[in-house]
Write a protein that holds these residues in place. Structure first.
Motif, PDB file in Angstrom:
ATOM      1  N   ARG A  41       3.495  41.052  20.634  1.00 19.14           N
ATOM      2  CA  ARG A  41       3.629  39.618  20.310  1.00 19.14           C
ATOM      3  C   ARG A  41       2.545  39.158  19.329  1.00 19.14           C
ATOM      4  N   SER A  42       1.434  39.912  19.227  1.00 20.86           N
ATOM      5  CA  SER A  42       0.353  39.514  18.306  1.00 20.86           C
ATOM      6  C   SER A  42       0.762  39.696  16.851  1.00 20.86           C
ATOM      7  N   ILE A  43       1.766  40.549  16.591  1.00 26.05           N
ATOM      8  CA  ILE A  43       2.232  40.737  15.201  1.00 26.05           C
ATOM      9  C   ILE A  43       3.698  40.352  15.016  1.00 26.05           C
ATOM     10  N   ASP A  44       4.416  40.108  16.109  1.00 28.83           N
ATOM     11  CA  ASP A  44       5.832  39.725  16.025  1.00 28.83           C
ATOM     12  C   ASP A  44       6.051  38.452  15.228  1.00 28.83           C
ATOM     13  N   VAL A  45       5.021  37.601  15.191  1.00 31.17           N
ATOM     14  CA  VAL A  45       5.130  36.317  14.490  1.00 31.17           C
ATOM     15  C   VAL A  45       5.114  36.498  12.969  1.00 31.17           C
ATOM     16  N   LEU A  46       4.846  37.707  12.483  1.00 40.53           N
ATOM     17  CA  LEU A  46       4.740  37.948  11.030  1.00 40.53           C
ATOM     18  C   LEU A  46       6.100  38.358  10.451  1.00 40.53           C
ATOM     19  N   PRO A  47       6.323  38.142   9.129  1.00 42.76           N
ATOM     20  CA  PRO A  47       7.633  38.437   8.550  1.00 42.76           C
ATOM     21  C   PRO A  47       7.996  39.927   8.627  1.00 42.76           C
ATOM     22  N   ALA A  48       9.209  40.218   9.083  1.00 41.60           N
ATOM     23  CA  ALA A  48       9.637  41.604   9.315  1.00 41.60           C
ATOM     24  C   ALA A  48       9.705  42.390   8.010  1.00 41.60           C
ATOM     25  N   GLU A  49       9.894  41.708   6.874  1.00 40.36           N
ATOM     26  CA  GLU A  49       9.963  42.452   5.599  1.00 40.36           C
ATOM     27  C   GLU A  49       8.575  42.900   5.138  1.00 40.36           C
ATOM     28  N   ARG A  50       7.502  42.356   5.749  1.00 44.20           N
ATOM     29  CA  ARG A  50       6.138  42.770   5.390  1.00 44.20           C
ATOM     30  C   ARG A  50       5.526  43.710   6.419  1.00 44.20           C
ATOM     31  N   VAL A  51       5.918  43.571   7.696  1.00 39.57           N
ATOM     32  CA  VAL A  51       5.216  44.297   8.769  1.00 39.57           C
ATOM     33  C   VAL A  51       6.217  44.979   9.701  1.00 39.57           C
ATOM     34  N   SER A  52       6.040  46.277   9.917  1.00 35.13           N
ATOM     35  CA  SER A  52       6.875  46.940  10.929  1.00 35.13           C
ATOM     36  C   SER A  52       5.969  47.667  11.918  1.00 35.13           C
ATOM     37  N   LEU A  53       6.490  47.854  13.129  1.00 33.25           N
ATOM     38  CA  LEU A  53       5.712  48.485  14.202  1.00 33.25           C
ATOM     39  C   LEU A  53       6.341  49.817  14.582  1.00 33.25           C
ATOM     40  N   VAL A  54       5.540  50.874  14.555  1.00 32.15           N
ATOM     41  CA  VAL A  54       5.947  52.170  15.118  1.00 32.15           C
ATOM     42  C   VAL A  54       5.167  52.342  16.415  1.00 32.15           C
ATOM     43  N   VAL A  55       5.881  52.410  17.532  1.00 29.59           N
ATOM     44  CA  VAL A  55       5.207  52.601  18.813  1.00 29.59           C
ATOM     45  C   VAL A  55       4.978  54.105  18.988  1.00 29.59           C
ATOM     46  N   GLY A  56       3.719  54.505  18.929  1.00 29.98           N
ATOM     47  CA  GLY A  56       3.422  55.935  19.013  1.00 29.98           C
ATOM     48  C   GLY A  56       1.933  56.146  19.162  1.00 29.98           C
ATOM     49  N   ASP A  57       1.562  57.407  19.430  1.00 29.39           N
ATOM     50  CA  ASP A  57       0.188  57.774  19.758  1.00 29.39           C
ATOM     51  C   ASP A  57      -0.473  58.434  18.545  1.00 29.39           C
ATOM     52  N   ILE A  58      -1.725  58.103  18.261  1.00 30.09           N
ATOM     53  CA  ILE A  58      -2.413  58.774  17.140  1.00 30.09           C
ATOM     54  C   ILE A  58      -2.672  60.251  17.446  1.00 30.09           C
ATOM     55  N   LEU A  59      -2.490  60.671  18.683  1.00 27.10           N
ATOM     56  CA  LEU A  59      -2.626  62.108  18.985  1.00 27.10           C
ATOM     57  C   LEU A  59      -1.352  62.892  18.679  1.00 27.10           C
ATOM     58  N   ASP A  60      -0.284  62.198  18.277  1.00 22.06           N
ATOM     59  CA  ASP A  60       1.002  62.840  17.970  1.00 22.06           C
ATOM     60  C   ASP A  60       0.961  63.310  16.508  1.00 22.06           C
TER      61      ASP A  60
END
Ligand code: NAD
Ligand code: TDX
Length: 332
Positions: A41-60
């Motif tokens: 929710r901290s980034i959901d408020v931003l425009p989807a054409e500028r920001v996307s979220l990949v849910v994943g681990d930096i150890l992957d």
């Protein structure tokens, strides 16, 4: 540019993503595993054409490798970030802060991507309350906690990968941040939300420990400046001359919320509690021309208090479990 931001759903990472959207044309991918400290929710408020979220681990490693191939730069915020948690269970700190950073560096080495590593002033240990000295880029490393020692180790990995493998990296070490979207486990949001809920602030020990506060938006502006104009291989300290004792901060919060300035409790101290942090950010200011915008701490704090007052829906889900943890540790 296409910028990959690890830990971009956490406190400072999300503030940085907001800053990029407001001040640049870059597109942003956030790589975040959404641990207890991450919140979409901290980034959901931003425009989807500028920001996307990949849910994943930096150890992957395969995921990291694929994402590095699709981006021009990475800014690495992802970490286990809370000292108290590191004292209760250091293992996740070793995994994310050390092995996670190693995983990113190996991918950076193969892809040649520009890499900026976010670190903390805590790698330098602490200063006496009456010591006129402040940390500089040449202060020897002397970390105290599992958290700060894993951050120190991650900085050293970055330096080695620059020197040995030519990774195009910079490092910044910043002082304590405050502002919106900070988890209620941390000092300032914990005390604000305690008072908003009709409770009392909880000061560790005597409340005399000093932290050097900077607004998260000033940290973000500094990181963007280093990403754009910093010299590869260099370390830059970020700070806004905001030294305050914990007791002074609590008194400001109580006064701003209309309570008596002494309506706080002293609770069990943190083991190994660092006394004082203080940053000399002359190198960043002189070399890259950065300066903080939030120079009036009381005003920045009042803005932050207003944000928590208006966003109870954001912090309320974290509050109960966080306070239960503190109560179990004798700090409730
Ligand atoms: P935070 O705990 O609020 O956020 C960390 C984020 O990283 C969360 O969104 C979490 O889900 C994510 N994350 C954790 N482990 C991950 C993993 N293995 N893979 C992918 N994502 C993962 O932390 P913060 O306070 O925003 O700190 C961000 C960075 O800034 C950290 O590197 C910290 O050391 C550094 N820093 C913080 C401060 C401060 O005052 N908070 C000051 C100086 C430096
Ligand atoms: O309830 C509290 N009462 C209290 O007195 C809490 C949660 C903290 N404190 C004290 C401990 C510290 O002296 O307040 C000070 C700030 O505590 P934290 O918010 O836990 O921050 P600190 O340990 O200083 O570390 C922070 O700054 C450097 C961040 O959490 C780190 O990620 C960053 O690297």
């Amino acid at each position: 540019m296409r910028i990959l931001v690890t830990g971009g759903a956490g406190f400072i990472g999300s503030n940085f993503v907001h800053h990029l959207v407001a001040h640049t044309d870059h597109t942003v991918t956030v790589l975040d595993k959404l641990s207890y400290a991450g919140d979409r929710r901290s980034i959901d408020v931003l425009p989807a054409e500028r920001v996307s979220l990949v849910v994943g681990d930096i150890l992957d490693a395969p995921l990291v490798e694929r994402l590095f191939a699709e981006h021009d730069a990475v800014v690495h915020f992802a970490a286990e970030s809370h000292n108290d948690n590191s004292l209760a269970d250091p293992r996740p700190f070793v995994d994310t802060n050390l092995v996670g950073t190693y995983t990113l560096l190996e991918a950076a080495r193969r892809s040649g991507i520009r890499f900026h590593h976010i670190s903390t002033d805590e790698v330098y240990g602490d200063l006496e309350l009456d010591d006129p000295a402040r940390f500089t880029e040449s202060t020897p490393y002397n970390p105290s906690s599992p958290y700060s020692s894993t951050k120190a180790g991650s900085d050293l990995l970055v330096r080695a990968w620059v020197r040995s493998f030519g990774v195009r990296a910079t490092i910044s070490n910043c002082s304590n941040n405050y502002g919106p979207y900070q988890h209620v486990e941390k000092f300032i949001p914990r005390q604000i939300t305690n008072v908003l809920r009709g409770g009392r602030p909880k000061l560790y020990g005597t409340g005399e420990n000093v932290r050097d506060w900077i607004h998260a938006d000033d940290h973000s502006a500094a990181v963007l400046t280093i990403l754009e104009r910093g010299r590869v291989g260099e370390t830059y300290l970020i700070g806004a001359d905001g030294e305050k004792s914990n007791r002074e901060v609590v008194e400001l919060i109580l006064t701003e919320l209309g309570q008596p300035a002494d309506a706080y409790d002293l609770v069990t101290d943190r083991p190994g509690h660092d006394l004082r942090y203080a940053i000399d950010s002359s190198k960043l200011r002189a070399e890259l021309g950065w300066a903080p915008r939030f120079v009036d701490f009381a005003a920045g704090l009042a803005d932050t208090i207003a944000w928590y007052r208006e966003h109870e829906d954001w912090w309320a889900p974290q509050k109960g479990a966080t306070e239960a943890k503190y109560a179990a540790a004798g700090q409730g």
